[in-house]
Design a protein around this motif. Structure first.
Motif, PDB file in Angstrom:
ATOM      1  N   PRO A  14       0.835  -1.210   0.000  1.00  0.00           N
ATOM      2  CA  PRO A  14       0.000   0.000   0.000  1.00  0.00           C
ATOM      3  C   PRO A  14       0.865   1.254   0.000  1.00  0.00           C
ATOM      4  N   PHE A  15       0.324   2.306  -0.588  1.00  0.00           N
ATOM      5  CA  PHE A  15       1.090   3.546  -0.669  1.00  0.00           C
ATOM      6  C   PHE A  15       1.328   4.088   0.738  1.00  0.00           C
ATOM      7  N   PRO A  16       2.566   4.487   1.068  1.00  0.00           N
ATOM      8  CA  PRO A  16       2.901   4.930   2.440  1.00  0.00           C
ATOM      9  C   PRO A  16       2.461   6.364   2.722  1.00  0.00           C
ATOM     10  N   TYR A  17       1.164   6.550   2.908  1.00  0.00           N
ATOM     11  CA  TYR A  17       0.637   7.887   3.154  1.00  0.00           C
ATOM     12  C   TYR A  17       1.237   8.520   4.408  1.00  0.00           C
ATOM     13  N   PHE A  18       1.417   7.717   5.456  1.00  0.00           N
ATOM     14  CA  PHE A  18       1.922   8.267   6.711  1.00  0.00           C
ATOM     15  C   PHE A  18       3.290   8.904   6.501  1.00  0.00           C
ATOM     16  N   LYS A  19       4.192   8.207   5.809  1.00  0.00           N
ATOM     17  CA  LYS A  19       5.526   8.735   5.548  1.00  0.00           C
ATOM     18  C   LYS A  19       5.442  10.028   4.735  1.00  0.00           C
ATOM     19  N   LEU A  20       4.542  10.041   3.733  1.00  0.00           N
ATOM     20  CA  LEU A  20       4.400  11.225   2.889  1.00  0.00           C
ATOM     21  C   LEU A  20       3.977  12.438   3.708  1.00  0.00           C
ATOM     22  N   TRP A  21       2.973  12.269   4.570  1.00  0.00           N
ATOM     23  CA  TRP A  21       2.457  13.420   5.308  1.00  0.00           C
ATOM     24  C   TRP A  21       3.392  13.873   6.415  1.00  0.00           C
ATOM     25  N   VAL A  22       4.196  12.970   6.969  1.00  0.00           N
ATOM     26  CA  VAL A  22       5.227  13.401   7.914  1.00  0.00           C
ATOM     27  C   VAL A  22       6.268  14.249   7.191  1.00  0.00           C
ATOM     28  N   LEU A  23       6.650  13.828   5.974  1.00  0.00           N
ATOM     29  CA  LEU A  23       7.578  14.623   5.169  1.00  0.00           C
ATOM     30  C   LEU A  23       7.005  16.018   4.905  1.00  0.00           C
ATOM     31  N   VAL A  24       5.720  16.085   4.583  1.00  0.00           N
ATOM     32  CA  VAL A  24       5.079  17.378   4.331  1.00  0.00           C
ATOM     33  C   VAL A  24       5.136  18.259   5.573  1.00  0.00           C
ATOM     34  N   LEU A  25       4.799  17.689   6.733  1.00  0.00           N
ATOM     35  CA  LEU A  25       4.812  18.466   7.971  1.00  0.00           C
ATOM     36  C   LEU A  25       6.217  18.956   8.315  1.00  0.00           C
ATOM     37  N   TYR A  82      17.333  10.867   3.920  1.00  0.00           N
ATOM     38  CA  TYR A  82      16.618  12.069   4.350  1.00  0.00           C
ATOM     39  C   TYR A  82      17.179  12.738   5.601  1.00  0.00           C
ATOM     40  N   HIS A  83      17.598  11.962   6.577  1.00  0.00           N
ATOM     41  CA  HIS A  83      17.763  12.503   7.923  1.00  0.00           C
ATOM     42  C   HIS A  83      18.976  13.411   8.096  1.00  0.00           C
ATOM     43  N   ARG A  84      20.128  13.034   7.574  1.00  0.00           N
ATOM     44  CA  ARG A  84      21.310  13.869   7.777  1.00  0.00           C
ATOM     45  C   ARG A  84      21.146  15.263   7.168  1.00  0.00           C
ATOM     46  N   PRO A  85      20.737  15.387   5.892  1.00  0.00           N
ATOM     47  CA  PRO A  85      20.546  16.743   5.363  1.00  0.00           C
ATOM     48  C   PRO A  85      19.459  17.531   6.082  1.00  0.00           C
ATOM     49  N   LEU A 124      14.579  20.959   1.444  1.00  0.00           N
ATOM     50  CA  LEU A 124      13.649  20.701   0.355  1.00  0.00           C
ATOM     51  C   LEU A 124      14.193  19.675  -0.630  1.00  0.00           C
ATOM     52  N   ILE A 125      15.493  19.724  -0.920  1.00  0.00           N
ATOM     53  CA  ILE A 125      16.090  18.752  -1.838  1.00  0.00           C
ATOM     54  C   ILE A 125      15.953  17.338  -1.279  1.00  0.00           C
ATOM     55  N   ALA A 126      16.224  17.174   0.013  1.00  0.00           N
ATOM     56  CA  ALA A 126      16.082  15.855   0.639  1.00  0.00           C
ATOM     57  C   ALA A 126      14.632  15.383   0.612  1.00  0.00           C
ATOM     58  N   LEU A 127      13.708  16.311   0.879  1.00  0.00           N
ATOM     59  CA  LEU A 127      12.283  15.965   0.856  1.00  0.00           C
ATOM     60  C   LEU A 127      11.846  15.502  -0.531  1.00  0.00           C
ATOM     61  N   GLN A 128      12.186  16.273  -1.566  1.00  0.00           N
ATOM     62  CA  GLN A 128      11.743  15.952  -2.922  1.00  0.00           C
ATOM     63  C   GLN A 128      12.297  14.619  -3.390  1.00  0.00           C
ATOM     64  N   ARG A 129      13.564  14.351  -3.097  1.00  0.00           N
ATOM     65  CA  ARG A 129      14.152  13.080  -3.510  1.00  0.00           C
ATOM     66  C   ARG A 129      13.485  11.904  -2.788  1.00  0.00           C
ATOM     67  N   THR A 130      13.253  12.062  -1.488  1.00  0.00           N
ATOM     68  CA  THR A 130      12.657  10.972  -0.708  1.00  0.00           C
ATOM     69  C   THR A 130      11.220  10.719  -1.124  1.00  0.00           C
ATOM     70  N   ALA A 131      10.440  11.771  -1.310  1.00  0.00           N
ATOM     71  CA  ALA A 131       9.029  11.615  -1.660  1.00  0.00           C
ATOM     72  C   ALA A 131       8.860  11.020  -3.048  1.00  0.00           C
ATOM     73  N   ALA A 132       9.709  11.403  -4.013  1.00  0.00           N
ATOM     74  CA  ALA A 132       9.580  10.871  -5.372  1.00  0.00           C
ATOM     75  C   ALA A 132       9.739   9.366  -5.404  1.00  0.00           C
ATOM     76  N   ARG A 133      10.500   8.815  -4.481  1.00  0.00           N
ATOM     77  CA  ARG A 133      10.723   7.369  -4.442  1.00  0.00           C
ATOM     78  C   ARG A 133       9.538   6.610  -3.868  1.00  0.00           C
ATOM     79  N   LEU A 134       8.536   7.310  -3.363  1.00  0.00           N
ATOM     80  CA  LEU A 134       7.334   6.638  -2.875  1.00  0.00           C
ATOM     81  C   LEU A 134       6.423   6.198  -4.008  1.00  0.00           C
ATOM     82  N   ALA A 135       6.544   6.833  -5.187  1.00  0.00           N
ATOM     83  CA  ALA A 135       5.640   6.571  -6.312  1.00  0.00           C
ATOM     84  C   ALA A 135       6.212   5.491  -7.213  1.00  0.00           C
TER      85      ALA A 135
END
Length: 397
Positions: A14-25, A82-85, A124-135
């Motif tokens: 299933p799509f990891p919605y929880f991870k996505l919305w934590v990234l957004v927050l 994601y975490h270090r940057p 933002l760069i870390a967020l965009q790279r991490t989120a794109a890998r969810l799709a």
């Protein structure tokens, strides 16, 4: 978004919605600090009767640090996830807001702007790279980029509106101190983001320079269109406080006008992008958004009352709210999988080089011709540059 089929016919996870919305927050905290600083810093200078060119220098500093930090951020995200940057990003933003709260000296304010701009871009760069890998496909990816773009949209509501209210009631020092709390919230929330299983690092001998991505025509074309979008928003965020201040508007009213962009761009990304993702080509979305933005800027200087300026800003939210997910999806498509962080970093360098240089130009033109001329000039540039959007391919440019 539902379950998707894997290559062997089995249903994927299933799509990891929880991870996505934590990234957004997490990114809301970082970007709210930036947008609040971007509104408060020029207002503080204008209240001290500083020249428009001096305001332009401070606004340029928000984009200076990202120019030098972006490639480091992209490579760090490719190697460490994601975490270090994100820890580095939050530390930079926190330091910038604390400096602005501690002193009103012009040079220190320039440093604070650079730190907050660098921190937001790094995260933002870390967020965009991490989120794109969810799709798992282009349609899902456009929805993902639409949802993560909610972070800067909501931040454009929370940062300016909250900062404007704090300035009017408690002054600039308290407003800057409140902004310093936001990156700390990002650090706490980031602990909920699962750590990524990273591939073996590429050796120094095998590593290719990030700039060779520019050899791809589709990549260059997307960078140019990204510059158009970035410059158009920079014009608005630079000229609006000047127009509003000249018309006697308070900081909270100017913040509310800026917040209108956040409201409509958020609604577009929540409601419209999921409908458009699989129905219209990304090229059509990008071209339509550029033309709508050009039309709004052509009439913006004649929008006198605050409600009319808010309506114009809200329309910009519709246009720019739809274009960004389409651009990011195409950029992901034309960049090699192992170098997504680098591709995002090169994009960030170009956008922030523009962000560092354009406010200086805006300051000179604004002082010589008036703030209204900036809107008309940007309208013409958008119309002239929109022909590049016609050359984008349906999938990747």
């Amino acid at each position: 978004m539902t379950l998707s089929a894997s290559s062997d016919g089995a249903l994927a996870e299933p799509f990891p919605y929880f991870k996505l919305w934590v990234l957004v927050l997490c990114q809301i905290g970082m970007h709210s600090c930036l947008t609040g600083m971007r509104m408060a810093a020029p207002l503080q200078l204008l209240q001290r009767d500083m020249d428009v060119w001096a305001v332009g220098v401070v606004m340029a500093m928000f984009a200076t640090a990202p120019v030098f930090l972006a490639l480091t951020a992209g490579r760090m995200a490719d190697r460490h996830g994601y975490h270090r940057p994100t820890r580095i990003a939050a530390s930079l933003s926190f330091a910038g807001a604390v400096i602005a709260s501690s002193t009103s000296h012009y040079l220190w304010l320039c440093l604070a702007a650079a730190l907050c701009g660098g921190g937001s871009s790094f995260g933002l760069i870390a967020l965009q790279r991490t989120a794109a890998r969810l799709a798992s496909n282009a349609g899902e990816r456009m929805k993902v980029f639409g949802w993560i773009a909610i972070a800067p949209a909501l931040a454009s509501l929370i940062g300016p509106l909250g900062t404007g209210l704090l300035i009017d009631h408690y002054g600039f020092r308290i407003a800057f101190a409140a902004l310093a709390i936001l990156p700390l919230g990002t650090l706490l929330l980031s602990q909920w983001v699962p750590r990524e299983q990273m591939a073996a690092p590429v050796s120094r001998e095998q590593r290719r320079p990030a700039w060779d991505l520019l050899c791809e025509p589709s990549f260059r074309r997307l960078l140019f269109i990204n510059w158009l979008v970035s410059a158009s928003w920079d014009v608005h965020s630079f000229a609006l406080p000047i127009l509003g201040s000249a018309r006697g508007m308070s900081a909270s009213v100017i913040g509310a006008i800026l917040a209108a962009y956040a409201v409509t761009s958020t609604l577009v990304r929540l409601l419209l992008i999921p409908l458009l993702a699989n129905r219209l080509s990304q090229r059509s979305i990008i071209l339509s958004a550029l033309l709508l933005t050009a039309a709004v800027y052509a009439i913006y200087p004649w929008l006198g009352p605050a409600w009319a300026m808010a309506l114009g800003t809200a329309t910009l939210g519709v246009a720019l709210g739809t274009i960004q997910p389409a651009l990011m999806t195409q950029l992901h498509h034309v960049t090699p999988s192992a170098r997504h962080g680098e591709g995002l970093a090169v994009r960030s360098v170009f956008i922030n080089c523009s962000g560092a240089c354009m406010p200086l130009l805006f300051g000179v033109l604004g002082a010589a011709l008036g703030a209204a001329s900036l809107f008309w000039l940007m309208s013409g540039v958008l119309l002239a540059g929109s022909w590049q959007a016609r050359r984008l391919g349906a999938a990747g440019g």
